[in-house]
Design an enzyme around this catalytic site. Structure first.
Site, PDB file in Angstrom:
ATOM      1  N   ASP A 247       2.994  35.127 -38.437  1.00 47.69           N
ATOM      2  CA  ASP A 247       3.449  33.748 -38.566  1.00 47.69           C
ATOM      3  C   ASP A 247       4.925  33.786 -38.994  1.00 47.69           C
ATOM      4  O   ASP A 247       5.384  34.764 -39.580  1.00 47.69           O
ATOM      5  CB  ASP A 247       2.592  33.049 -39.626  1.00 47.69           C
ATOM      6  CG  ASP A 247       3.125  31.693 -39.984  1.00 47.69           C
ATOM      7  OD1 ASP A 247       3.393  30.890 -39.069  1.00 47.69           O
ATOM      8  OD2 ASP A 247       3.293  31.433 -41.195  1.00 47.69           O
TER       9      ASP A 247
ATOM     10  N   ASP B 238       7.145  30.697 -40.385  1.00 45.27           N
ATOM     11  CA  ASP B 238       7.542  29.903 -41.556  1.00 45.27           C
ATOM     12  C   ASP B 238       6.541  30.076 -42.692  1.00 45.27           C
ATOM     13  O   ASP B 238       5.344  29.831 -42.517  1.00 45.27           O
ATOM     14  CB  ASP B 238       7.665  28.424 -41.168  1.00 45.27           C
ATOM     15  CG  ASP B 238       8.660  28.212 -40.027  1.00 45.27           C
ATOM     16  OD1 ASP B 238       9.549  29.057 -39.846  1.00 45.27           O
ATOM     17  OD2 ASP B 238       8.534  27.195 -39.309  1.00 45.27           O
TER      18      ASP B 238
ATOM     19  N   ASN C 219       3.661  27.883 -34.702  1.00 48.91           N
ATOM     20  CA  ASN C 219       3.527  26.482 -34.283  1.00 48.91           C
ATOM     21  C   ASN C 219       4.867  25.797 -34.503  1.00 48.91           C
ATOM     22  O   ASN C 219       5.395  25.828 -35.614  1.00 48.91           O
ATOM     23  CB  ASN C 219       2.488  25.749 -35.150  1.00 48.91           C
ATOM     24  CG  ASN C 219       1.047  26.062 -34.782  1.00 48.91           C
ATOM     25  OD1 ASN C 219       0.786  26.726 -33.780  1.00 48.91           O
ATOM     26  ND2 ASN C 219       0.117  25.594 -35.590  1.00 48.91           N
TER      27      ASN C 219
ATOM     28  N   CYS D 204       4.220  27.440 -30.048  1.00 50.67           N
ATOM     29  CA  CYS D 204       3.554  26.277 -29.456  1.00 50.67           C
ATOM     30  C   CYS D 204       4.426  25.059 -29.723  1.00 50.67           C
ATOM     31  O   CYS D 204       4.656  24.717 -30.877  1.00 50.67           O
ATOM     32  CB  CYS D 204       2.165  26.077 -30.055  1.00 50.67           C
ATOM     33  SG  CYS D 204       1.516  24.420 -29.673  1.00 50.67           S
TER      34      CYS D 204
ATOM     35  N   HIS E  83       3.669  21.991 -28.833  1.00 50.82           N
ATOM     36  CA  HIS E  83       2.845  20.774 -28.662  1.00 50.82           C
ATOM     37  C   HIS E  83       2.417  20.154 -29.980  1.00 50.82           C
ATOM     38  O   HIS E  83       2.398  20.806 -31.013  1.00 50.82           O
ATOM     39  CB  HIS E  83       1.578  21.124 -27.858  1.00 50.82           C
ATOM     40  CG  HIS E  83       1.851  21.861 -26.602  1.00 50.82           C
ATOM     41  ND1 HIS E  83       1.436  23.164 -26.382  1.00 50.82           N
ATOM     42  CD2 HIS E  83       2.549  21.499 -25.499  1.00 50.82           C
ATOM     43  CE1 HIS E  83       1.840  23.555 -25.176  1.00 50.82           C
ATOM     44  NE2 HIS E  83       2.521  22.577 -24.628  1.00 50.82           N
TER      45      HIS E  83
ATOM     46  N   CYS F   1      -2.930  26.498 -27.481  1.00 47.69           N
ATOM     47  CA  CYS F   1      -2.008  27.456 -28.098  1.00 47.69           C
ATOM     48  C   CYS F   1      -1.712  27.129 -29.551  1.00 47.69           C
ATOM     49  O   CYS F   1      -1.449  28.028 -30.348  1.00 47.69           O
ATOM     50  CB  CYS F   1      -0.725  27.640 -27.281  1.00 47.69           C
ATOM     51  SG  CYS F   1       0.088  26.215 -26.605  1.00 47.69           S
TER      52      CYS F   1
ATOM     53  N   LYS G 166      -2.010  26.950 -33.225  1.00 42.47           N
ATOM     54  CA  LYS G 166      -2.943  27.524 -34.188  1.00 42.47           C
ATOM     55  C   LYS G 166      -3.637  26.390 -34.936  1.00 42.47           C
ATOM     56  O   LYS G 166      -2.979  25.409 -35.267  1.00 42.47           O
ATOM     57  CB  LYS G 166      -2.188  28.425 -35.190  1.00 42.47           C
ATOM     58  CG  LYS G 166      -1.522  29.639 -34.548  1.00 42.47           C
ATOM     59  CD  LYS G 166      -0.718  30.454 -35.574  1.00 42.47           C
ATOM     60  CE  LYS G 166       0.569  29.750 -35.998  1.00 42.47           C
ATOM     61  NZ  LYS G 166       1.420  30.601 -36.865  1.00 42.47           N
TER      62      LYS G 166
ATOM     63  N   ASP H 107       0.442  32.460 -43.744  1.00 43.58           N
ATOM     64  CA  ASP H 107       0.288  31.830 -45.063  1.00 43.58           C
ATOM     65  C   ASP H 107      -0.689  30.657 -45.040  1.00 43.58           C
ATOM     66  O   ASP H 107      -0.838  29.977 -46.042  1.00 43.58           O
ATOM     67  CB  ASP H 107       1.652  31.361 -45.611  1.00 43.58           C
ATOM     68  CG  ASP H 107       2.236  30.203 -44.812  1.00 43.58           C
ATOM     69  OD1 ASP H 107       2.266  30.288 -43.562  1.00 43.58           O
ATOM     70  OD2 ASP H 107       2.652  29.204 -45.441  1.00 43.58           O
TER      71      ASP H 107
HETATM   72 MG   LIG Z   1       3.331  29.435 -41.978  1.00 40.76          MG
HETATM   73 ZN   LIG Z   2       0.422  24.373 -27.682  1.00 44.10          ZN
END
Ligand SMILES: [Mg+2]
Ligand SMILES: [Zn+2]
Length: 197
Positions: A16, A18, A59, A97, A99, A114, A116, A141
């Site tokens: 991941d 961020d 994401n 992703c 979206h 896609c 998460k 996280d």
């Molecule tokens: Mg994160």
């Molecule tokens: Zn997506």
């Protein structure tokens, strides 16, 4: 679509972004907001030296929400690469992703597999790069990172940076991580021990 479990691909680490590699500042919409954790470069370099591909899985609903565009996300990842390279570290690929079901930009506003906790980004990365999820690890996280990893068939590590310390106390029923550790540095230590055995 179920990911193949018989893959002969190699082990990798899905990360991941961020709250795991860099501080979670909400919607990161300016390069000046990039703040690496002090251990991130060393941790990623250790994975590089161990021969484990490092793939970022993030994401970025800010795209659907009209806060920034895909070009900005690309720029952000180039800025991460420059900082990592200065410390001799490397991310092998980035998957994001764009979206969100409640976005404001029509072309990105939808349910997708896609985002998460969905695992389509991991499946796609495994397919593109010849990786074997069953031999791989997902670090994040949030429980949605753990769920994405589980869905793809990886082992999973929750880190207490970002929202992790809060998330740790709010575990959804039926979701467990293989390890919960303080930060990415500890996660990499755990991964390298497991990877050897
Ligand atoms: Mg994160
Ligand atoms: Zn997506």
């Amino acid at each position: 679509m179920k990911p193949p479990r018989h893959s002969s691909g190699q082990a990798a680490v899905f990360l991941d972004r961020d709250g795991t590699m860099i501080e979670d500042v909400g919607y990161l919409d300016s390069l000046t907001q990039i703040a690496f954790y002090p251990w991130t470069v060393d941790a990623i370099r250790m994975l590089n030296h161990a021969g484990l591909p490092v793939v970022v899985i993030t994401n970025q609903a800010g795209i659907a929400r009209g806060k920034f565009d895909e070009a900005f996300v690309g720029e952000t990842h180039r800025a991460l690469d420059v900082h990592l390279a200065a410390g001799g570290a490397r991310v092998d690929a980035y998957y994001y992703c764009p979206h969100h079901p409640e976005g404001i930009v029509p072309s990105y506003t939808r349910r997708c597999d896609c985002r998460k906790p969905g695992h389509a980004m991991i499946d796609r990365a495994a397919h593109d790069l010849g990786l074997d999820p069953a031999r791989s690890f997902m670090v994040g996280d949030k429980w949605l990172d753990v769920q994405a990893g589980r869905g793809a068939g990886t082992r999973t590590v929750l880190v207490r940076t970002g929202l992790g310390a809060t998330e740790e106390g709010q575990r959804p029923v039926g979701v467990t991580a293989d390890a919960v550790v303080d930060n990415l540095s500890a996660a990499v230590g755990w991964i390298l021990r497991k990877h050897k055995t």
